[in-house]
Design a protein around this motif. Structure first.
Motif, short mmCIF file in Angstrom:
data_model
loop_
_atom_site.label_atom_id
_atom_site.label_comp_id
_atom_site.label_asym_id
_atom_site.label_seq_id
_atom_site.Cartn_x
_atom_site.Cartn_y
_atom_site.Cartn_z
N ALA A 52 -0.92 1.15 -0.03
CA ALA A 52 -1.67 2.39 0.25
C ALA A 52 -2.25 3.05 -0.99
O ALA A 52 -3.24 3.77 -0.90
CB ALA A 52 -0.76 3.39 0.98
N LEU A 53 -1.64 2.82 -2.13
CA LEU A 53 -2.02 3.55 -3.35
C LEU A 53 -3.43 3.20 -3.82
O LEU A 53 -3.82 2.04 -3.84
CB LEU A 53 -1.03 3.21 -4.46
CG LEU A 53 -1.14 4.03 -5.74
CD1 LEU A 53 -0.63 5.45 -5.50
CD2 LEU A 53 -0.35 3.36 -6.87
N GLU A 54 -4.17 4.22 -4.20
CA GLU A 54 -5.46 4.03 -4.89
C GLU A 54 -5.29 4.48 -6.33
O GLU A 54 -4.57 5.46 -6.60
CB GLU A 54 -6.54 4.88 -4.24
CG GLU A 54 -6.89 4.50 -2.83
CD GLU A 54 -7.88 5.51 -2.28
OE1 GLU A 54 -9.04 5.52 -2.69
OE2 GLU A 54 -7.44 6.33 -1.44
N ARG A 90 -6.59 -0.07 -2.59
CA ARG A 90 -5.37 -0.59 -1.98
C ARG A 90 -5.58 -2.08 -1.67
O ARG A 90 -6.71 -2.53 -1.48
CB ARG A 90 -5.03 0.18 -0.70
CG ARG A 90 -6.15 0.19 0.32
CD ARG A 90 -5.79 1.02 1.51
NE ARG A 90 -4.73 0.38 2.27
CZ ARG A 90 -4.91 -0.63 3.13
NH1 ARG A 90 -6.13 -1.09 3.38
NH2 ARG A 90 -3.90 -1.16 3.77
N MET A 91 -4.50 -2.82 -1.64
CA MET A 91 -4.51 -4.26 -1.32
C MET A 91 -5.41 -5.07 -2.26
O MET A 91 -6.16 -5.94 -1.83
CB MET A 91 -4.89 -4.48 0.15
CG MET A 91 -3.85 -3.96 1.13
SD MET A 91 -2.20 -4.65 0.86
CE MET A 91 -2.36 -6.27 1.60
N VAL A 92 -5.32 -4.74 -3.54
CA VAL A 92 -5.96 -5.56 -4.56
C VAL A 92 -4.87 -5.99 -5.55
O VAL A 92 -4.26 -5.15 -6.23
CB VAL A 92 -7.09 -4.81 -5.30
CG1 VAL A 92 -7.62 -5.65 -6.46
CG2 VAL A 92 -8.22 -4.47 -4.34
N ALA A 109 -3.34 8.09 -10.25
CA ALA A 109 -2.89 7.52 -8.97
C ALA A 109 -2.92 8.57 -7.87
O ALA A 109 -2.73 9.77 -8.11
CB ALA A 109 -1.49 6.95 -9.13
N SER A 110 -3.11 8.09 -6.64
CA SER A 110 -3.25 8.98 -5.49
C SER A 110 -1.92 9.40 -4.87
O SER A 110 -1.89 10.27 -4.01
CB SER A 110 -4.11 8.29 -4.41
OG SER A 110 -3.45 7.13 -3.92
N GLU A 111 -0.82 8.76 -5.30
CA GLU A 111 0.50 9.06 -4.73
C GLU A 111 1.56 9.05 -5.82
O GLU A 111 1.37 8.44 -6.87
CB GLU A 111 0.89 8.00 -3.67
CG GLU A 111 -0.07 7.85 -2.52
CD GLU A 111 -0.17 9.07 -1.62
OE1 GLU A 111 0.75 9.93 -1.63
OE2 GLU A 111 -1.19 9.20 -0.93
N HIS A 112 2.67 9.67 -5.53
CA HIS A 112 3.83 9.56 -6.42
C HIS A 112 4.32 8.11 -6.43
O HIS A 112 3.97 7.31 -5.55
CB HIS A 112 4.97 10.47 -5.94
CG HIS A 112 4.66 11.93 -6.11
ND1 HIS A 112 5.41 12.92 -5.56
CD2 HIS A 112 3.66 12.54 -6.80
CE1 HIS A 112 4.91 14.10 -5.89
NE2 HIS A 112 3.84 13.90 -6.64
N TYR A 113 5.14 7.79 -7.39
CA TYR A 113 5.69 6.44 -7.49
C TYR A 113 6.56 6.13 -6.27
O TYR A 113 7.41 6.93 -5.89
CB TYR A 113 6.54 6.32 -8.77
CG TYR A 113 7.22 5.00 -8.90
CD1 TYR A 113 6.49 3.86 -9.22
CD2 TYR A 113 8.59 4.87 -8.69
CE1 TYR A 113 7.10 2.63 -9.33
CE2 TYR A 113 9.21 3.65 -8.80
CZ TYR A 113 8.46 2.53 -9.13
OH TYR A 113 9.07 1.31 -9.23
N ASP A 114 6.32 4.97 -5.67
CA ASP A 114 7.07 4.57 -4.47
C ASP A 114 7.17 3.05 -4.47
O ASP A 114 6.19 2.35 -4.17
CB ASP A 114 6.32 5.07 -3.22
CG ASP A 114 6.94 4.57 -1.93
OD1 ASP A 114 8.05 3.99 -1.97
OD2 ASP A 114 6.32 4.76 -0.87
N SER A 116 8.41 1.06 -2.47
CA SER A 116 8.17 0.39 -1.18
C SER A 116 6.68 0.15 -0.91
O SER A 116 6.32 -0.59 0.01
CB SER A 116 8.79 1.18 -0.03
OG SER A 116 8.07 2.38 0.17
N ASP A 117 5.82 0.77 -1.69
CA ASP A 117 4.37 0.56 -1.55
C ASP A 117 3.89 -0.69 -2.31
O ASP A 117 2.76 -1.13 -2.14
CB ASP A 117 3.62 1.80 -2.06
CG ASP A 117 2.13 1.71 -1.83
OD1 ASP A 117 1.71 1.62 -0.66
OD2 ASP A 117 1.37 1.70 -2.83
N TYR A 118 4.78 -1.26 -3.12
CA TYR A 118 4.41 -2.42 -3.94
C TYR A 118 4.55 -3.72 -3.16
O TYR A 118 5.51 -3.90 -2.42
CB TYR A 118 5.34 -2.55 -5.15
CG TYR A 118 5.03 -1.64 -6.32
CD1 TYR A 118 4.54 -2.15 -7.52
CD2 TYR A 118 5.27 -0.28 -6.25
CE1 TYR A 118 4.29 -1.33 -8.60
CE2 TYR A 118 5.02 0.56 -7.33
CZ TYR A 118 4.53 0.02 -8.50
OH TYR A 118 4.28 0.83 -9.58
#
Ligand code: TYD
Length: 135
Positions: A52-54, A90-92, A109-114, A116-118
């Motif tokens: 999800a992260l941009e 996302r998804m690159v 980054a568009s979100e905090h570190y997570d 589970s998004d990796y």
């Protein structure tokens, strides 16, 4: 997959300045900034994609190269200007390499570190890319 943004450089006889603003020249609300430095030239980093992260990467000092892979196409490019940003969707899948000794790579980054998004496994990345295409 890889969009380069040219930031407006405000330069005068005193030097140069670039301003980054969320939802403006950065195409999302900014939730995190991190930066990499003291990078070894013989090391590759990254090796992941985000669900999800941009992100926008800016090489604010020195230079480094990126490999970008959207599951269909691969491309490499070099960042070497503090007034140029690389949008990583996302998804690159991305890898960074060939860091100059003075490289400072800042990432917005568009979100905090997570964690589970990796996606840190390339086969899993390809699987999720194909799953998204068929859903
Ligand atoms: P890592 O994902 O391995 O870096 P790279 O993608 O550059 O190869 O991250 C290195 C460590 O830093 C890892 O333990 C996770 C941690 N980290 C954070 O705590 N917050 C962050 O915002 C980032 C990007 C990494």
């Amino acid at each position: 997959m890889a969009r380069l943004i040219d930031f407006r450089e405000i330069a005068d006889e005193r030097g140069a300045l670039v301003a980054l603003e969320g939802d403006s020249n950065i195409p999302f609300s900014i939730r995190r900034v991190y930066y990499l430095y003291q990078l070894r030239n013989d090391v590759r980093r990254g090796f992941h994609a985000h669900r999800a992260l941009e992100q926008v990467a800016v090489c604010i000092s020195g230079s480094c190269s990126f490999l970008l892979d959207d599951g269909h196409t691969r491309q490499t490019l070099k960042l070497s200007s503090p007034h140029q940003g690389l949008c990583i969707d996302r998804m690159v899948w991305h890898e960074m390499f060939d860091f100059s000794s003075d490289c400072v790579l800042m990432v917005i980054a568009s979100e905090h570190y997570d964690e589970s998004d990796y996606i840190r496994d390339y086969e899993q990345f390809i699987k999720e890319t194909l799953d998204a295409k068929h859903s």
